[in-house]
Motif scaffolding. Structure first.
Motif, PDB file in Angstrom:
ATOM      1  N   VAL A  81       0.835  -1.203   0.000  1.00  0.00           N
ATOM      2  CA  VAL A  81       0.000   0.000   0.000  1.00  0.00           C
ATOM      3  C   VAL A  81       0.866   1.249   0.000  1.00  0.00           C
ATOM      4  O   VAL A  81       0.603   2.214  -0.731  1.00  0.00           O
ATOM      5  CB  VAL A  81      -0.962  -0.009   1.213  1.00  0.00           C
ATOM      6  CG1 VAL A  81      -1.705   1.319   1.307  1.00  0.00           C
ATOM      7  CG2 VAL A  81      -1.963  -1.151   1.095  1.00  0.00           C
ATOM      8  N   VAL A  82       1.925   1.251   0.817  1.00  0.00           N
ATOM      9  CA  VAL A  82       2.845   2.391   0.858  1.00  0.00           C
ATOM     10  C   VAL A  82       3.471   2.617  -0.512  1.00  0.00           C
ATOM     11  O   VAL A  82       3.570   3.750  -1.001  1.00  0.00           O
ATOM     12  CB  VAL A  82       3.930   2.171   1.925  1.00  0.00           C
ATOM     13  CG1 VAL A  82       5.050   3.199   1.778  1.00  0.00           C
ATOM     14  CG2 VAL A  82       3.335   2.257   3.321  1.00  0.00           C
ATOM     15  N   LEU A  83       3.882   1.535  -1.151  1.00  0.00           N
ATOM     16  CA  LEU A  83       4.513   1.655  -2.469  1.00  0.00           C
ATOM     17  C   LEU A  83       3.551   2.244  -3.496  1.00  0.00           C
ATOM     18  O   LEU A  83       3.921   3.126  -4.284  1.00  0.00           O
ATOM     19  CB  LEU A  83       4.999   0.272  -2.931  1.00  0.00           C
ATOM     20  CG  LEU A  83       5.862   0.237  -4.183  1.00  0.00           C
ATOM     21  CD1 LEU A  83       7.140   1.034  -3.980  1.00  0.00           C
ATOM     22  CD2 LEU A  83       6.198  -1.199  -4.549  1.00  0.00           C
ATOM     23  N   LEU A  84       2.309   1.794  -3.493  1.00  0.00           N
ATOM     24  CA  LEU A  84       1.312   2.314  -4.426  1.00  0.00           C
ATOM     25  C   LEU A  84       1.032   3.794  -4.159  1.00  0.00           C
ATOM     26  O   LEU A  84       0.886   4.591  -5.094  1.00  0.00           O
ATOM     27  CB  LEU A  84       0.019   1.505  -4.319  1.00  0.00           C
ATOM     28  CG  LEU A  84       0.102   0.034  -4.761  1.00  0.00           C
ATOM     29  CD1 LEU A  84      -1.191  -0.695  -4.437  1.00  0.00           C
ATOM     30  CD2 LEU A  84       0.412  -0.079  -6.242  1.00  0.00           C
TER      31      LEU A  84
ATOM     32  N   SER B 159       4.568  -4.558  -6.404  1.00  0.00           N
ATOM     33  CA  SER B 159       3.716  -5.179  -5.394  1.00  0.00           C
ATOM     34  C   SER B 159       3.595  -6.685  -5.615  1.00  0.00           C
ATOM     35  O   SER B 159       3.555  -7.469  -4.654  1.00  0.00           O
ATOM     36  CB  SER B 159       2.324  -4.538  -5.412  1.00  0.00           C
ATOM     37  OG  SER B 159       2.390  -3.171  -5.084  1.00  0.00           O
ATOM     38  N   LEU B 160       3.541  -7.105  -6.869  1.00  0.00           N
ATOM     39  CA  LEU B 160       3.496  -8.539  -7.164  1.00  0.00           C
ATOM     40  C   LEU B 160       4.751  -9.235  -6.652  1.00  0.00           C
ATOM     41  O   LEU B 160       4.699 -10.343  -6.119  1.00  0.00           O
ATOM     42  CB  LEU B 160       3.341  -8.763  -8.678  1.00  0.00           C
ATOM     43  CG  LEU B 160       1.986  -8.385  -9.273  1.00  0.00           C
ATOM     44  CD1 LEU B 160       2.026  -8.512 -10.801  1.00  0.00           C
ATOM     45  CD2 LEU B 160       0.875  -9.261  -8.707  1.00  0.00           C
ATOM     46  N   LEU B 161       5.886  -8.577  -6.814  1.00  0.00           N
ATOM     47  CA  LEU B 161       7.137  -9.131  -6.298  1.00  0.00           C
ATOM     48  C   LEU B 161       7.093  -9.247  -4.778  1.00  0.00           C
ATOM     49  O   LEU B 161       7.530 -10.246  -4.197  1.00  0.00           O
ATOM     50  CB  LEU B 161       8.315  -8.248  -6.728  1.00  0.00           C
ATOM     51  CG  LEU B 161       9.667  -8.588  -6.097  1.00  0.00           C
ATOM     52  CD1 LEU B 161      10.100  -9.992  -6.484  1.00  0.00           C
ATOM     53  CD2 LEU B 161      10.712  -7.576  -6.506  1.00  0.00           C
TER      54      LEU B 161
ATOM     55  N   GLY C  44       6.600   8.450 -11.668  1.00  0.00           N
ATOM     56  CA  GLY C  44       5.558   8.049 -10.735  1.00  0.00           C
ATOM     57  C   GLY C  44       4.521   7.157 -11.397  1.00  0.00           C
ATOM     58  O   GLY C  44       4.782   6.477 -12.389  1.00  0.00           O
ATOM     59  N   GLY C  45       3.312   7.149 -10.843  1.00  0.00           N
ATOM     60  CA  GLY C  45       2.230   6.343 -11.398  1.00  0.00           C
ATOM     61  C   GLY C  45       2.123   4.977 -10.741  1.00  0.00           C
ATOM     62  O   GLY C  45       3.033   4.502 -10.054  1.00  0.00           O
ATOM     63  N   LEU C  46       0.986   4.341 -10.970  1.00  0.00           N
ATOM     64  CA  LEU C  46       0.689   3.063 -10.345  1.00  0.00           C
ATOM     65  C   LEU C  46       1.218   1.855 -11.120  1.00  0.00           C
ATOM     66  O   LEU C  46       1.446   0.799 -10.531  1.00  0.00           O
ATOM     67  CB  LEU C  46      -0.837   2.908 -10.185  1.00  0.00           C
ATOM     68  CG  LEU C  46      -1.492   3.766  -9.096  1.00  0.00           C
ATOM     69  CD1 LEU C  46      -3.005   3.707  -9.246  1.00  0.00           C
ATOM     70  CD2 LEU C  46      -1.077   3.279  -7.718  1.00  0.00           C
ATOM     71  N   GLN C  47       1.394   2.011 -12.421  1.00  0.00           N
ATOM     72  CA  GLN C  47       1.719   0.856 -13.253  1.00  0.00           C
ATOM     73  C   GLN C  47       2.985   0.133 -12.794  1.00  0.00           C
ATOM     74  O   GLN C  47       2.986  -1.088 -12.610  1.00  0.00           O
ATOM     75  CB  GLN C  47       1.852   1.283 -14.716  1.00  0.00           C
ATOM     76  CG  GLN C  47       1.929   0.109 -15.685  1.00  0.00           C
ATOM     77  CD  GLN C  47       1.826   0.582 -17.125  1.00  0.00           C
ATOM     78  OE1 GLN C  47       2.144   1.707 -17.452  1.00  0.00           O
ATOM     79  NE2 GLN C  47       1.396  -0.292 -18.001  1.00  0.00           N
ATOM     80  N   GLU C  48       4.061   0.875 -12.603  1.00  0.00           N
ATOM     81  CA  GLU C  48       5.309   0.272 -12.164  1.00  0.00           C
ATOM     82  C   GLU C  48       5.194  -0.269 -10.742  1.00  0.00           C
ATOM     83  O   GLU C  48       5.792  -1.297 -10.402  1.00  0.00           O
ATOM     84  CB  GLU C  48       6.447   1.292 -12.245  1.00  0.00           C
ATOM     85  CG  GLU C  48       6.891   1.635 -13.655  1.00  0.00           C
ATOM     86  CD  GLU C  48       7.527   0.461 -14.370  1.00  0.00           C
ATOM     87  OE1 GLU C  48       8.166  -0.366 -13.672  1.00  0.00           O
ATOM     88  OE2 GLU C  48       7.369   0.338 -15.594  1.00  0.00           O
TER      89      GLU C  48
END
Length: 468
Positions: free
Chosen positions: A79-82, A308-310, A299-303
């Protein structure tokens, strides 16, 4: 009886314990060769850990439970990363980062951008206590003011500075984690970490200053926006200042970033000509930036979704690995061969670095390193502060330069520079590691006692007390 049978089964499969880290490394190498997402390599390692756990007597239900617990432990980090991806995109849209860039462009030049990046990053990270937030705030404006050929160097300087606070700041959660891992009070931990950080910081600043001397020629600075520094535009620097203040008040980073997102969203809606569709696209893909005719996204959510999957796969891997007990068996075998202080140093740092490479998480690597080394050091009469020194300068710092570790992945995603590109320039990590090895070896030469000798000494002491 079930637990006893499982222990016997684990001992029976000790020779196969190498299977788990071997499969993981095969997976990591394979994805690097094929160019697949890094989390695919962790999934391959997870399968190997799962097969080993089943082989030593674990049930499918236990494997599933361990996997879910491991993933649940990672949700807050994801969540923090997103949120960081959203904050950076919003700060680009509303003009916060461009304003900081315009302010910095008055005194930042190719002749000083490297050491200034390190110094500002180190100071900010000590205030905030988070390398993640430091890179998010300073990364885009500093890199936008950097000539293309210096981008990896400045990224290395930013990573180095961010790790100063991550390792030694009183606001850092890593300090609390390390104190638990080394079984020391937070105050003692902080004093030790601050004391040993002074020399690496000085050497890193000196190295970057010398490196900067070869780039004294003025180079045109790219401009993100034409920003007029009025009283109104100075309001745009409120969000990063607020982040620092909230961090100083020990507000958790998760809530801190939520506040930053709310303020950034309000600012972004006030930007002229920004449609909802365009804003949504920028929040997902990142803010489009063109420097020297090359377009990339900030920035952005895509990366961050990929990252997050990792994180989730790394959590599942760690949970199943702990269930099978393969790592504990390997560690016990390694330390059984230690008979000198020098060997203890090599194995201790090797194990701690290996955890940073295998666990996929800085916090997990630090905790597992401490939990693994602490009993081994105690059996050899070595002070707990040596354990702190080992984990504080190896698994804690090295995580930032491992491409498939959460922290290394975050650094590359936030800064937009491949981890492998800035690895050669993360000087603080190397200076701290070398200094730590030397100090630990000197301490161990005076304290090191073989477990058999220590037990004999205890026996003699008890016998003497009874005689008296």
């Amino acid at each position: 009886m079930i637990a006893s049978n499982k222990k016997i089964n684990v001992e029976k499969h000790t020779v196969h314990a190498w299977f788990v880290p071997l499969i993981l490394m095969v997976g990591i190498v394979l994805v690097m060769i094929k160019g697949w997402p890094i989390y695919v390599g962790i999934v391959i390692g997870y399968v190997g850990a799962m097969l080993y756990a089943l082989a030593v007597g674990s049930t499918w239900r236990e494997v599933h439970r361990a996997s879910m617990i491991g993933m649940q432990n990672m949700w807050r980090v994801c969540v923090v990363l997103l949120l960081v991806g959203v904050v950076i995109a919003l700060w680009m849209v509303d003009g916060t980062i461009p304003t900081l860039t315009a302010i910095g462009s008055d005194f930042i030049r190719p002749s000083n951008v490297i050491w200034i990046a390190f110094l500002m990053s180190a100071v900010l990270s000590m205030v905030i206590g988070s390398s993640l937030a430091t890179w998010g705030i300073l990364g885009p404006p500093m890199l936008a003011l950097t000539p293309p050929h210096l981008l990896p160097v400045v990224a290395g300087a930013l990573v180095s500075g961010g790790m100063v606070g991550d390792r030694s700041s009183p606001m850092s959660t890593s300090v609390i984690i390390m104190s638990k891992a080394a079984d020391l009070s937070p105050s003692v931990t902080l004093r030790q970490l601050l004391r040993t950080a002074i020399l690496p910081v000085a050497l890193t600043l000196l190295t970057f200053s010398i490196y900067s001397m070869g780039h004294a020629t003025y180079t045109h600075m790219p401009v993100l926006h034409h920003v007029h520094l009025t009283q109104v535009t100075f309001l745009l620097i409120v969000p990063p200042i607020l982040v620092i203040i909230l961090a100083a008040l020990r507000i958790p980073l998760l809530y801190n970033l939520i506040v930053a997102v709310v303020i950034g969203s309000i600012y972004a809606t006030k930007v002229p000509h920004e449609s909802v569709q365009l804003l949504a696209s920028q929040l997902w893909r990142g803010y489009p930036l063109v420097i020297l005719k090359k377009q990339f996204y900030v920035g952005g959510l895509q990366e961050m979704v990929q990252a997050s999957l990792l994180i989730f796969t790394a959590g599942a891997f760690q949970g199943v690995t702990a269930l099978g007990g393969a790592i504990e068996l390997l560690i016990e075998r390694l330390f059984a061969r230690v008979h000198k202080a020098s060997g203890m140093v090599v194995i201790a740092y090797g194990i701690s670095i290996a955890f940073a490479m295998l666990m996929g998480s800085q916090s997990l690597a630090t905790l597992m390193s401490g939990n693994t080394l602490l009993p081994q050091f105690a059996r050899r009469n070595i002070d707990r502060r040596s354990v702190l020194r080992v984990i504080g300068d190896s698994s804690e710092l090295v995580s930032a330069i491992v491409p498939w570790n959460l922290l290394g992945l975050q650094a590359g995603a936030i800064l937009g520079i491949s981890t492998l590109q800035f690895v050669p320039y993360a000087y603080f990590i190397y200076f701290a590691l070398i200094g730590s090895i030397v100090m630990t070896w000197r301490a161990m030469r005076e304290q090191f006692v073989l477990p058999s000798d220590l037990e004999m000494h205890k026996t003699w002491r008890v016998a003497g007390e009874r005689t008296e």
